[in-house]
Write a protein that holds these residues in place. Structure first.
Motif, mmCIF file in Angstrom:
data_model
loop_
_atom_site.group_PDB
_atom_site.id
_atom_site.type_symbol
_atom_site.label_atom_id
_atom_site.label_comp_id
_atom_site.label_asym_id
_atom_site.label_seq_id
_atom_site.Cartn_x
_atom_site.Cartn_y
_atom_site.Cartn_z
ATOM 1 N N HIS A 3 0.855 -1.183 0.000
ATOM 2 C CA HIS A 3 0.000 0.000 0.000
ATOM 3 C C HIS A 3 0.895 1.239 0.000
ATOM 4 O O HIS A 3 1.808 1.346 0.818
ATOM 5 C CB HIS A 3 -0.878 -0.024 1.251
ATOM 6 C CG HIS A 3 -1.943 1.017 1.298
ATOM 7 N ND1 HIS A 3 -1.669 2.366 1.416
ATOM 8 C CD2 HIS A 3 -3.293 0.917 1.247
ATOM 9 C CE1 HIS A 3 -2.801 3.037 1.443
ATOM 10 N NE2 HIS A 3 -3.807 2.195 1.345
ATOM 11 N N ARG A 44 5.072 -3.058 4.121
ATOM 12 C CA ARG A 44 3.633 -3.342 4.149
ATOM 13 C C ARG A 44 2.955 -2.814 5.404
ATOM 14 O O ARG A 44 1.727 -2.758 5.468
ATOM 15 C CB ARG A 44 3.391 -4.842 4.015
ATOM 16 C CG ARG A 44 3.913 -5.386 2.717
ATOM 17 C CD ARG A 44 3.572 -6.844 2.494
ATOM 18 N NE ARG A 44 4.145 -7.271 1.223
ATOM 19 C CZ ARG A 44 3.577 -7.059 0.041
ATOM 20 N NH1 ARG A 44 2.413 -6.434 -0.013
ATOM 21 N NH2 ARG A 44 4.148 -7.456 -1.066
ATOM 22 N N GLY A 62 -4.912 6.534 4.393
ATOM 23 C CA GLY A 62 -5.655 5.322 4.026
ATOM 24 C C GLY A 62 -5.276 4.085 4.806
ATOM 25 O O GLY A 62 -5.520 2.964 4.351
ATOM 26 N N LEU A 63 -4.677 4.279 6.001
ATOM 27 C CA LEU A 63 -4.272 3.143 6.817
ATOM 28 C C LEU A 63 -5.109 3.104 8.103
ATOM 29 O O LEU A 63 -5.867 4.019 8.403
ATOM 30 C CB LEU A 63 -2.778 3.250 7.183
ATOM 31 C CG LEU A 63 -1.794 3.400 6.031
ATOM 32 C CD1 LEU A 63 -0.374 3.501 6.568
ATOM 33 C CD2 LEU A 63 -1.913 2.241 5.049
ATOM 34 N N ARG A 97 -1.167 0.053 9.352
ATOM 35 C CA ARG A 97 -1.207 -0.897 8.232
ATOM 36 C C ARG A 97 -2.460 -0.688 7.389
ATOM 37 O O ARG A 97 -3.397 -0.012 7.817
ATOM 38 C CB ARG A 97 -1.153 -2.330 8.756
ATOM 39 C CG ARG A 97 -2.333 -2.732 9.616
ATOM 40 C CD ARG A 97 -2.171 -4.175 10.077
ATOM 41 N NE ARG A 97 -3.228 -4.608 10.960
ATOM 42 C CZ ARG A 97 -4.402 -5.066 10.568
ATOM 43 N NH1 ARG A 97 -4.689 -5.127 9.277
ATOM 44 N NH2 ARG A 97 -5.303 -5.459 11.440
ATOM 45 N N PRO A 98 -2.498 -1.270 6.199
ATOM 46 C CA PRO A 98 -3.686 -1.129 5.346
ATOM 47 C C PRO A 98 -4.902 -1.813 5.957
ATOM 48 O O PRO A 98 -4.768 -2.808 6.681
ATOM 49 C CB PRO A 98 -3.265 -1.822 4.045
ATOM 50 C CG PRO A 98 -1.779 -1.823 4.061
ATOM 51 C CD PRO A 98 -1.395 -1.950 5.508
#
Length: 280
Positions: free
Chosen positions: A122, A149, A180-181, A193-194
């Motif tokens: 990501h 990651r 966006g995590l 993290r994603p």
């Protein structure tokens, strides 16, 4: 719900659902999935995560257990390759049924091929990593790289670990959200993290891939709660399961939800050894 695993003894879970799960595993082991966290479950918690290693007897016990079940799956937030290296899992006879699901299932390593498969990282992870040093300046927290990651912020070595953890949670959540995590809290660690993958998703996917008819999951931290919930969901739809907590005084919620509480990685290994012996 606690029980100490005496060497050679297979302890009885404290709950009816847990006892049903254990009975199902014993009755049809070739269709059972054994899911296990790494840090705190197979490996003792240490101040520096780079020094973590599997319990000295873990590999031999897993090699005895894996041929008797559908799969042993190590499900971890670490990169799969790191978990394999720190676990000593590569090239071990008997571990053909071992899979490591790294980065909460985003990466997969199978002992049969020795290869890691994974999607592209990501892009938000690299951006967040670049901004973290300024945000953490003076807090005593430090950064653990996770293969591009994810990135983890540890406060265990800060002057006041819990105060640093509490103070950083909101700003790190804001930072993660802007890129966006999500933030996954753990034992004095906050991982950015994603979204979309967690240990529950990883475990459910693996169980369904194998059409498993029973499951055991063992963990020790907040990141294991989604896997506990996944086992609850499986049980609600007719797949028996056993929830094991690798005794942690820091994560009381996990202890409360477990069918069986054992005293850390040494007793996890004893439990798995006793299970393998019953299946011989």
């Amino acid at each position: 719900m606690s029980s100490h695993t005496d060497p050679g003894a297979l302890p009885s879970p404290a709950t009816p659902a847990g006892r049903d799960g254990l009975r199902a595993i014993l009755a049809e082991p070739q269709r059972a999935v054994i899911g296990l966290d790494f840090d705190g479950t197979l490996a003792p918690i240490v101040a520096d995560p780079q020094q973590a290693r599997a319990h000295p007897e873990a590999v031999a016990v897993l090699a005895a257990l894996a041929p008797r079940v559908a799969s042993v799956a190590v499900i971890t937030g670490r990169p799969a390759e790191i978990a394999v290296r720190y676990g000593g899992f590569a090239g071990v006879p008997g571990l053909e049924h071992l899979t490591v699901l790294g980065h909460y299932g985003a990466e997969r390593w199978d002992a049969v091929t020795g290869e890691v498969t994974a999607p592209e990282p990501h892009p938000g992870v690299a951006t967040v990593r670049a901004e973290l040093p300024e945000l953490l300046d003076g807090t005593g927290a430090w950064i653990e790289e996770k293969g591009g990651r994810a990135v983890a912020v540890h406060t265990r070595r800060a002057p006041d670990p819990q105060a640093a953890f509490d103070a950083l949670r909101a700003p790190l959540t804001d930072l993660a959200g802007r890129h966006g995590l999500i933030v996954e809290p753990g034992r004095l660690v906050l991982e950015l993290r994603p979204p979309g993958m967690d240990k529950g998703v990883a475990l459910l996917t693996h169980v369904r891939e194998l059409s498993a008819t029973s499951v055991l999951y063992g963990g020790d931290d907040l990141g294991d709660l989604p896997a506990f919930s996944a086992v609850d969901d499986l049980r609600a739809t007719g797949t028996p399961g056993l929830l094991v907590c690798s005794g942690s005084d820091e994560v009381t919620e996990l202890r409360k939800r477990a069918d069986l509480v054992v005293d850390g990685p040494g007793d996890v290994v004893s439990l798995l050894r006793a299970l393998a012996e019953r299946l011989t």
